[in-house]
Write an enzyme that holds these catalytic residues in place. Structure first.
Site, PDB file in Angstrom:
ATOM      1  N   PHE A 138      -3.201  -0.272   8.083  1.00 33.95           N
ATOM      2  CA  PHE A 138      -3.488  -1.659   8.451  1.00 33.95           C
ATOM      3  C   PHE A 138      -2.424  -2.529   7.798  1.00 33.95           C
ATOM      4  CE2 PHE A 138      -5.109  -5.911   8.154  1.00 33.95           C
ATOM      5  CZ  PHE A 138      -5.639  -6.120   9.419  1.00 33.95           C
TER       6      PHE A 138
ATOM      7  N   ASP B  75       3.527  -1.808   1.279  1.00 38.49           N
ATOM      8  CA  ASP B  75       2.691  -2.952   1.622  1.00 38.49           C
ATOM      9  C   ASP B  75       1.652  -3.118   0.518  1.00 38.49           C
ATOM     10  OD1 ASP B  75       0.817  -4.738   2.569  1.00 38.49           O
ATOM     11  OD2 ASP B  75       0.808  -3.933   4.611  1.00 38.49           O
TER      12      ASP B  75
ATOM     13  N   LYS C  20      -1.840 -12.557   0.002  1.00 33.25           N
ATOM     14  CA  LYS C  20      -3.213 -12.720  -0.466  1.00 33.25           C
ATOM     15  C   LYS C  20      -3.291 -13.359  -1.844  1.00 33.25           C
ATOM     16  CE  LYS C  20      -5.085  -9.131   2.550  1.00 33.25           C
ATOM     17  NZ  LYS C  20      -5.656 -10.065   3.547  1.00 33.25           N
TER      18      LYS C  20
END
Length: 404
Positions: free
Chosen positions: A142, A227, A256
């Site tokens: 993801f 990531d 984030k």
């Protein structure tokens, strides 16, 4: 649900696209690890906005930095310099050991930026023939929801009816270094991978996997792109998840928690070769690197380190993981995690994880299900031992509950 909550939910359903399935609670306030709904009920947040609120809700020092900067200057575009961008570059580079920084807004933008950059590096530095660059990714990945990214997803819900997709990606199993070695060709420019697969259900690779990956990428002149949008900035008990195996990525993606939940901020961090190929006009963002974003990110990084949140994540994560493993429930298939990135996977016969999350809501805990059978647990990094124990008591009661 009360009439007011039903009204909020019904209005969302009437006007909003139905691309989410939220738990039935309407939140209105947050502080530290706690959030409150419109009825005044308090909950321990065990999702942290998918790790974006790692520093805790409404951290006063990040808030103060945001308010101060908002009074001074919010946006200039990159057509001009601003007095927050250079200090942000300097501070994040010093913290992470990076050489170059490319500021963006969302995590998906950071991923897309990295894809563009490693391809350009492949053509201009490695010598890959034009339009032949290959990027290797992992099954069950993801990395975001843009069209470019969903093209190499293996999740049918993410891909179906959004094609056609761009070529240039190879998919291999996660945690299999042999598969990586076999997939690499002279045209391979990068391996894009999560240190821990979060959306897939907090899936950890075998010990030693990333050491092998790092060696393979170095030997074959392939850029290792990690990531760390969810795993980075203390979530796993270290600043970056790569540090658990003592490796360094060529390109690191952050987002984030880079803003503590106040503002969309992301960054691509790399060595000079990759980002060094970009020239004026070849990539950009109106909001990327704006002074408000940089001021917020600087404060978010400062409190993360100065207040010992990373070390606390390691301590409380170990306590939480041990406590989850001590729960004796027939519903539990496996407990796993690192730091405060945890998951409880249920046996299929236990039913969907969502109903357990709904039961947890009634006990004052907000958690989120993923992939039908898994409950993810990722509270803010400021959680205390008492709060961990409080959560474990309620989790134990819920996971041993008879839903028949």
């Amino acid at each position: 649900m009360s009439a007011s909550v039903i009204d909020f939910v019904a209005t969302e359903a009437r006007f909003g696209a139905h691309n989410y399935e939220p738990i039935g609670v309407v939140l209105s306030r947050g502080e530290g690890v706690w959030v409150w709904d419109t009825e005044g009920n308090r909950y321990l947040d065990c999702l942290s906005a998918y790790s974006a609120v790692s520093q805790g809700h409404c951290h006063p020092k990040i808030l103060a930095a945001m308010v101060e900067q908002a009074h001074r200057l919010t946006l200039t575009s990159r057509a001009f310099h601003n007095d927050q961008l250079a200090p942000f570059y300097e501070e994040i580079a010093a913290l992470t050991g990076s050489h170059k920084v490319l500021p963006m807004n969302s995590g998906a933008e950071a991923v897309e930026s990295a894809i563009k950059s490693v391809r350009k590096w492949g053509y201009e530095v490695k010598g890959v023939p034009d339009c032949q660059a290959e990027i290797i990714v992992c099954a069950n990945n993801f990395h975001g929801r843009t069209l470019g990214i969903v093209g190499f997803s293996t999740d049918p819900d993410t891909r179906t009816h959004f094609g056609p997709f761009a070529p240039g990606f190879k998919i291999i199993p996660f945690g299999d270094a042999t598969a990586l070695a076999e997939a690499i060709t002279p045209n391979t420019v990068a391996f894009l991978v999560e240190p821990i697969q979060g959306e897939a259900g907090v899936i950890l690779p075998p010990a030693g996997y990333f050491a092998e990956v790092r060696e393979l990428c170095t030997t074959n002149n392939v850029m290792l792109v990690l990531d760390e949008i969810q795993t980075g900035l203390g979530r796993t008990g270290k600043l970056l998840a790569e540090q658990h195996e003592g490796i360094e990525a060529d390109v690191t993606l952050l987002g984030k928690a880079l803003s503590g939940g106040f503002y969309p901020v992301s960054a691509v961090l790399s060595n000079n070769d990759v980002l060094g190929t970009l020239r004026p006009g070849q990539h950009g963002s109106t909001f990327g690197g704006n002074p408000l974003a940089c001021a917020v990110a600087r404060a978010a990084l400062r409190v993360l380190t100065e207040e010992g949140m990373i070390e606390n994540a390691a301590r409380q994560g170990a306590r939480f993981l041990e406590g989850l493993k001590d729960i004796r429930a027939n519903t539990i298939r496996e407990v796993r995690g690192r730091g405060l990135m945890l998951a409880v996977e249920l046996h299929p016969e236990a039913g969907r994880a969502r109903r357990y999350c709904e039961a947890l809501q009634s006990k004052g805990i907000l958690a989120k299900d993923t992939h039908e059978q898994t409950i993810r647990i990722a509270p803010p990094l400021v959680i205390t031992s008492d709060q961990v124990d409080w959560a474990l008591e309620r989790l134990a009661t819920t996971l041993t509950q008879d839903f028949s």
